[in-house]
Design a protein around this motif. Structure first.
Motif, PDB file in Angstrom:
ATOM      1  N   LEU A   1       2.875   3.819  -2.280  1.00 30.75           N
ATOM      2  CA  LEU A   1       3.234   4.214  -3.638  1.00 30.75           C
ATOM      3  C   LEU A   1       4.560   4.964  -3.626  1.00 30.75           C
ATOM      4  O   LEU A   1       5.471   4.656  -4.406  1.00 30.75           O
ATOM      5  CB  LEU A   1       2.133   5.096  -4.243  1.00 30.75           C
TER       6      LEU A   1
ATOM      7  N   SER B   1      -2.153  11.190 -12.596  1.00 28.74           N
ATOM      8  CA  SER B   1      -1.745   9.967 -13.286  1.00 28.74           C
ATOM      9  C   SER B   1      -2.964   9.108 -13.537  1.00 28.74           C
ATOM     10  O   SER B   1      -4.102   9.489 -13.209  1.00 28.74           O
ATOM     11  CB  SER B   1      -0.735   9.192 -12.437  1.00 28.74           C
TER      12      SER B   1
ATOM     13  N   ASP C   1       0.800  -1.228   0.000  1.00 29.55           N
ATOM     14  CA  ASP C   1       0.000   0.000   0.000  1.00 29.55           C
ATOM     15  C   ASP C   1       0.836   1.282   0.000  1.00 29.55           C
ATOM     16  O   ASP C   1       0.303   2.370   0.190  1.00 29.55           O
ATOM     17  CB  ASP C   1      -0.969   0.018   1.183  1.00 29.55           C
TER      18      ASP C   1
ATOM     19  N   LEU D   1      -3.771   6.709 -11.903  1.00 33.30           N
ATOM     20  CA  LEU D   1      -4.326   6.317 -10.604  1.00 33.30           C
ATOM     21  C   LEU D   1      -5.260   7.376 -10.035  1.00 33.30           C
ATOM     22  O   LEU D   1      -5.969   7.114  -9.065  1.00 33.30           O
ATOM     23  CB  LEU D   1      -3.200   6.060  -9.598  1.00 33.30           C
TER      24      LEU D   1
ATOM     25  N   LEU E   1      -0.074   2.669 -15.305  1.00 32.59           N
ATOM     26  CA  LEU E   1      -0.928   3.759 -14.836  1.00 32.59           C
ATOM     27  C   LEU E   1      -0.113   4.990 -14.445  1.00 32.59           C
ATOM     28  O   LEU E   1      -0.670   6.090 -14.349  1.00 32.59           O
ATOM     29  CB  LEU E   1      -1.764   3.289 -13.649  1.00 32.59           C
ATOM     30  N   MET E   2       1.178   4.803 -14.227  1.00 28.90           N
ATOM     31  CA  MET E   2       2.037   5.910 -13.796  1.00 28.90           C
ATOM     32  C   MET E   2       2.932   6.446 -14.911  1.00 28.90           C
ATOM     33  O   MET E   2       3.684   7.389 -14.698  1.00 28.90           O
ATOM     34  CB  MET E   2       2.918   5.449 -12.623  1.00 28.90           C
TER      35      MET E   2
ATOM     36  N   LEU F   1       1.719  -1.316 -11.390  1.00 29.98           N
ATOM     37  CA  LEU F   1       1.169   0.043 -11.475  1.00 29.98           C
ATOM     38  C   LEU F   1       1.891   0.886 -12.524  1.00 29.98           C
ATOM     39  O   LEU F   1       1.455   2.004 -12.820  1.00 29.98           O
ATOM     40  CB  LEU F   1       1.279   0.739 -10.116  1.00 29.98           C
TER      41      LEU F   1
END
Length: 356
Positions: free
Chosen positions: A17, A80, A15, A82, A41-42, A38
């Protein structure tokens, strides 16, 4: 999956980032665990200040990631795949350690006396004049008590304690890879860019590790061709018998351990130590290429990783430990055919003002 321990998921940091977002020079830097799934998405992450968007550069490293945007501000908005989030930017700590010879490490629940003795040893043998200590969620004392214990050690020009409460991560070893312990890799990256960019030189070693050499390892790094020194090491164990009677682990100090296993000679000339341990290092941050990564036992992406110094080594003191990974309180029986006094190390121990 077959290589994961039963508690892998509980230990895995799922959890976090970014560990921190902070100012470093004229840029904002974000450090965190590797992006893994991830990453898509970044990939188009934008850093926005007062409505103006700034592109970011993401550099994937071993077990960590570095993201940099060429902007300075106290707050930023990250946009982003996210989502969008507003963040406070931590201030740079570069000024605190500018021009200093800095001893730094990650620690959890090590006895305050051990931390003080680790500092005193490197102060008196190597000229350390500053300490940067990351605390990984100690429960034996709070950060104020830790900072106070460091502050009473004489000769320091600067010090800082950084709360680093993140999960250490699942451990490797045996047939299990060291691929999910993000905490320490992230700490090294964070220390480098938030605090140590302007340090004169820095030394990375643990509380149970002491460097042995003909003089200051900081000076050796500063005068070296590449601006770095790596040093191989060996374990020293608790040994009892003959004239040696070390105290129990709970009251032990570094100065109590100086009995080594005798080296075996290769070709009758080259000593090979039977209890070898992994390397540590010292570096001049300003001479380390941006592309290089500071790792626990070496550098990657840089020639300085290749050969340990023939003049410097470390002693890894087996009993100076909280037994957090495995029991290290055992004591060996002294055997004159197997053991001897580590004379070089003993001389370094004798040079320390242990209560100053």
């Amino acid at each position: 999956m077959s290589l994961q321990d039963a508690d892998f998921e509980a230990k895995f940091d799922e959890d976090t980032l970014f560990f921190d977002i902070f100012q470093s020079g004229r840029s904002i830097v974000m450090t965190g665990p590797p992006l893994l799934n991830l990453a898509p998405l970044m990939q188009d992450l934008r850093v926005s200040v007062s409505g103006a968007a700034y592109p970011s550069i993401t550099i994937g490293l071993d077990k960590t990631v570095r993201v940099r945007a060429a902007v300075s501000n106290r707050t930023v908005r990250l946009v982003s795949g996210l989502g969008t989030v507003d963040c406070v930017v931590s201030p740079s700590g570069e000024d605190v350690f500018a021009g200093r010879r800095v001893l730094f490490t990650l620690s959890k629940d090590n006895k305050l006396r051990w931390i003080q003795d680790w500092i005193r040893y490197h102060r008196d043998n190597h000229g350390a004049d500053a300490v940067l200590l990351y605390d990984n969620g100690s429960t034996a004392y709070d950060l104020n008590a830790l900072a106070q214990a460091i502050s009473v050690v004489g000769g320091l020009k600067a010090s800082a304690v950084v709360a680093w409460p993140f999960k250490y991560g699942p451990l490797g070893g045996g047939d299990r890879p060291w691929d999910s312990d993000f905490c320490q890799s992230g700490m090294l990256e964070h220390a480098r860019w938030r605090f140590l960019t302007r340090a004169r030189s820095v030394l990375n070693c643990d509380i149970d590790e002491l460097i042995v050499g003909p003089g200051s390892i900081f000076s050796a790094a500063e005068s070296s061709l590449l601006g770095a020194v790596t040093c191989a090491g060996r374990w020293l164990y608790g040994v009892r018998g003959g004239d040696f009677d070390p105290p129990p682990q709970e009251s032990a100090r570094h100065r109590d351990y100086y009995i080594a296993e005798k080296p075996k000679m290769r070709f009758g000339l080259i000593p090979k130590h039977p209890s070898a341990c992994r390397r540590k290092w010292a570096v001049v941050p300003a001479r380390c290429p941006d592309r290089a990564q500071w790792r626990t036992h070496r550098f990657s992406g840089w020639f300085a990783r290749n050969a340990p110094s023939p003049f410097y080594s470390l002693r890894h003191l087996h009993p100076i430990n909280t037994n957090w990974w495995y029991a290290r309180s055992g004591v060996q029986s002294f055997d004159p055919d197997r053991h001897c006094i580590d004379a070089k190390f003993k001389a370094c121990l004798d040079a320390v003002a242990w209560d100053a």
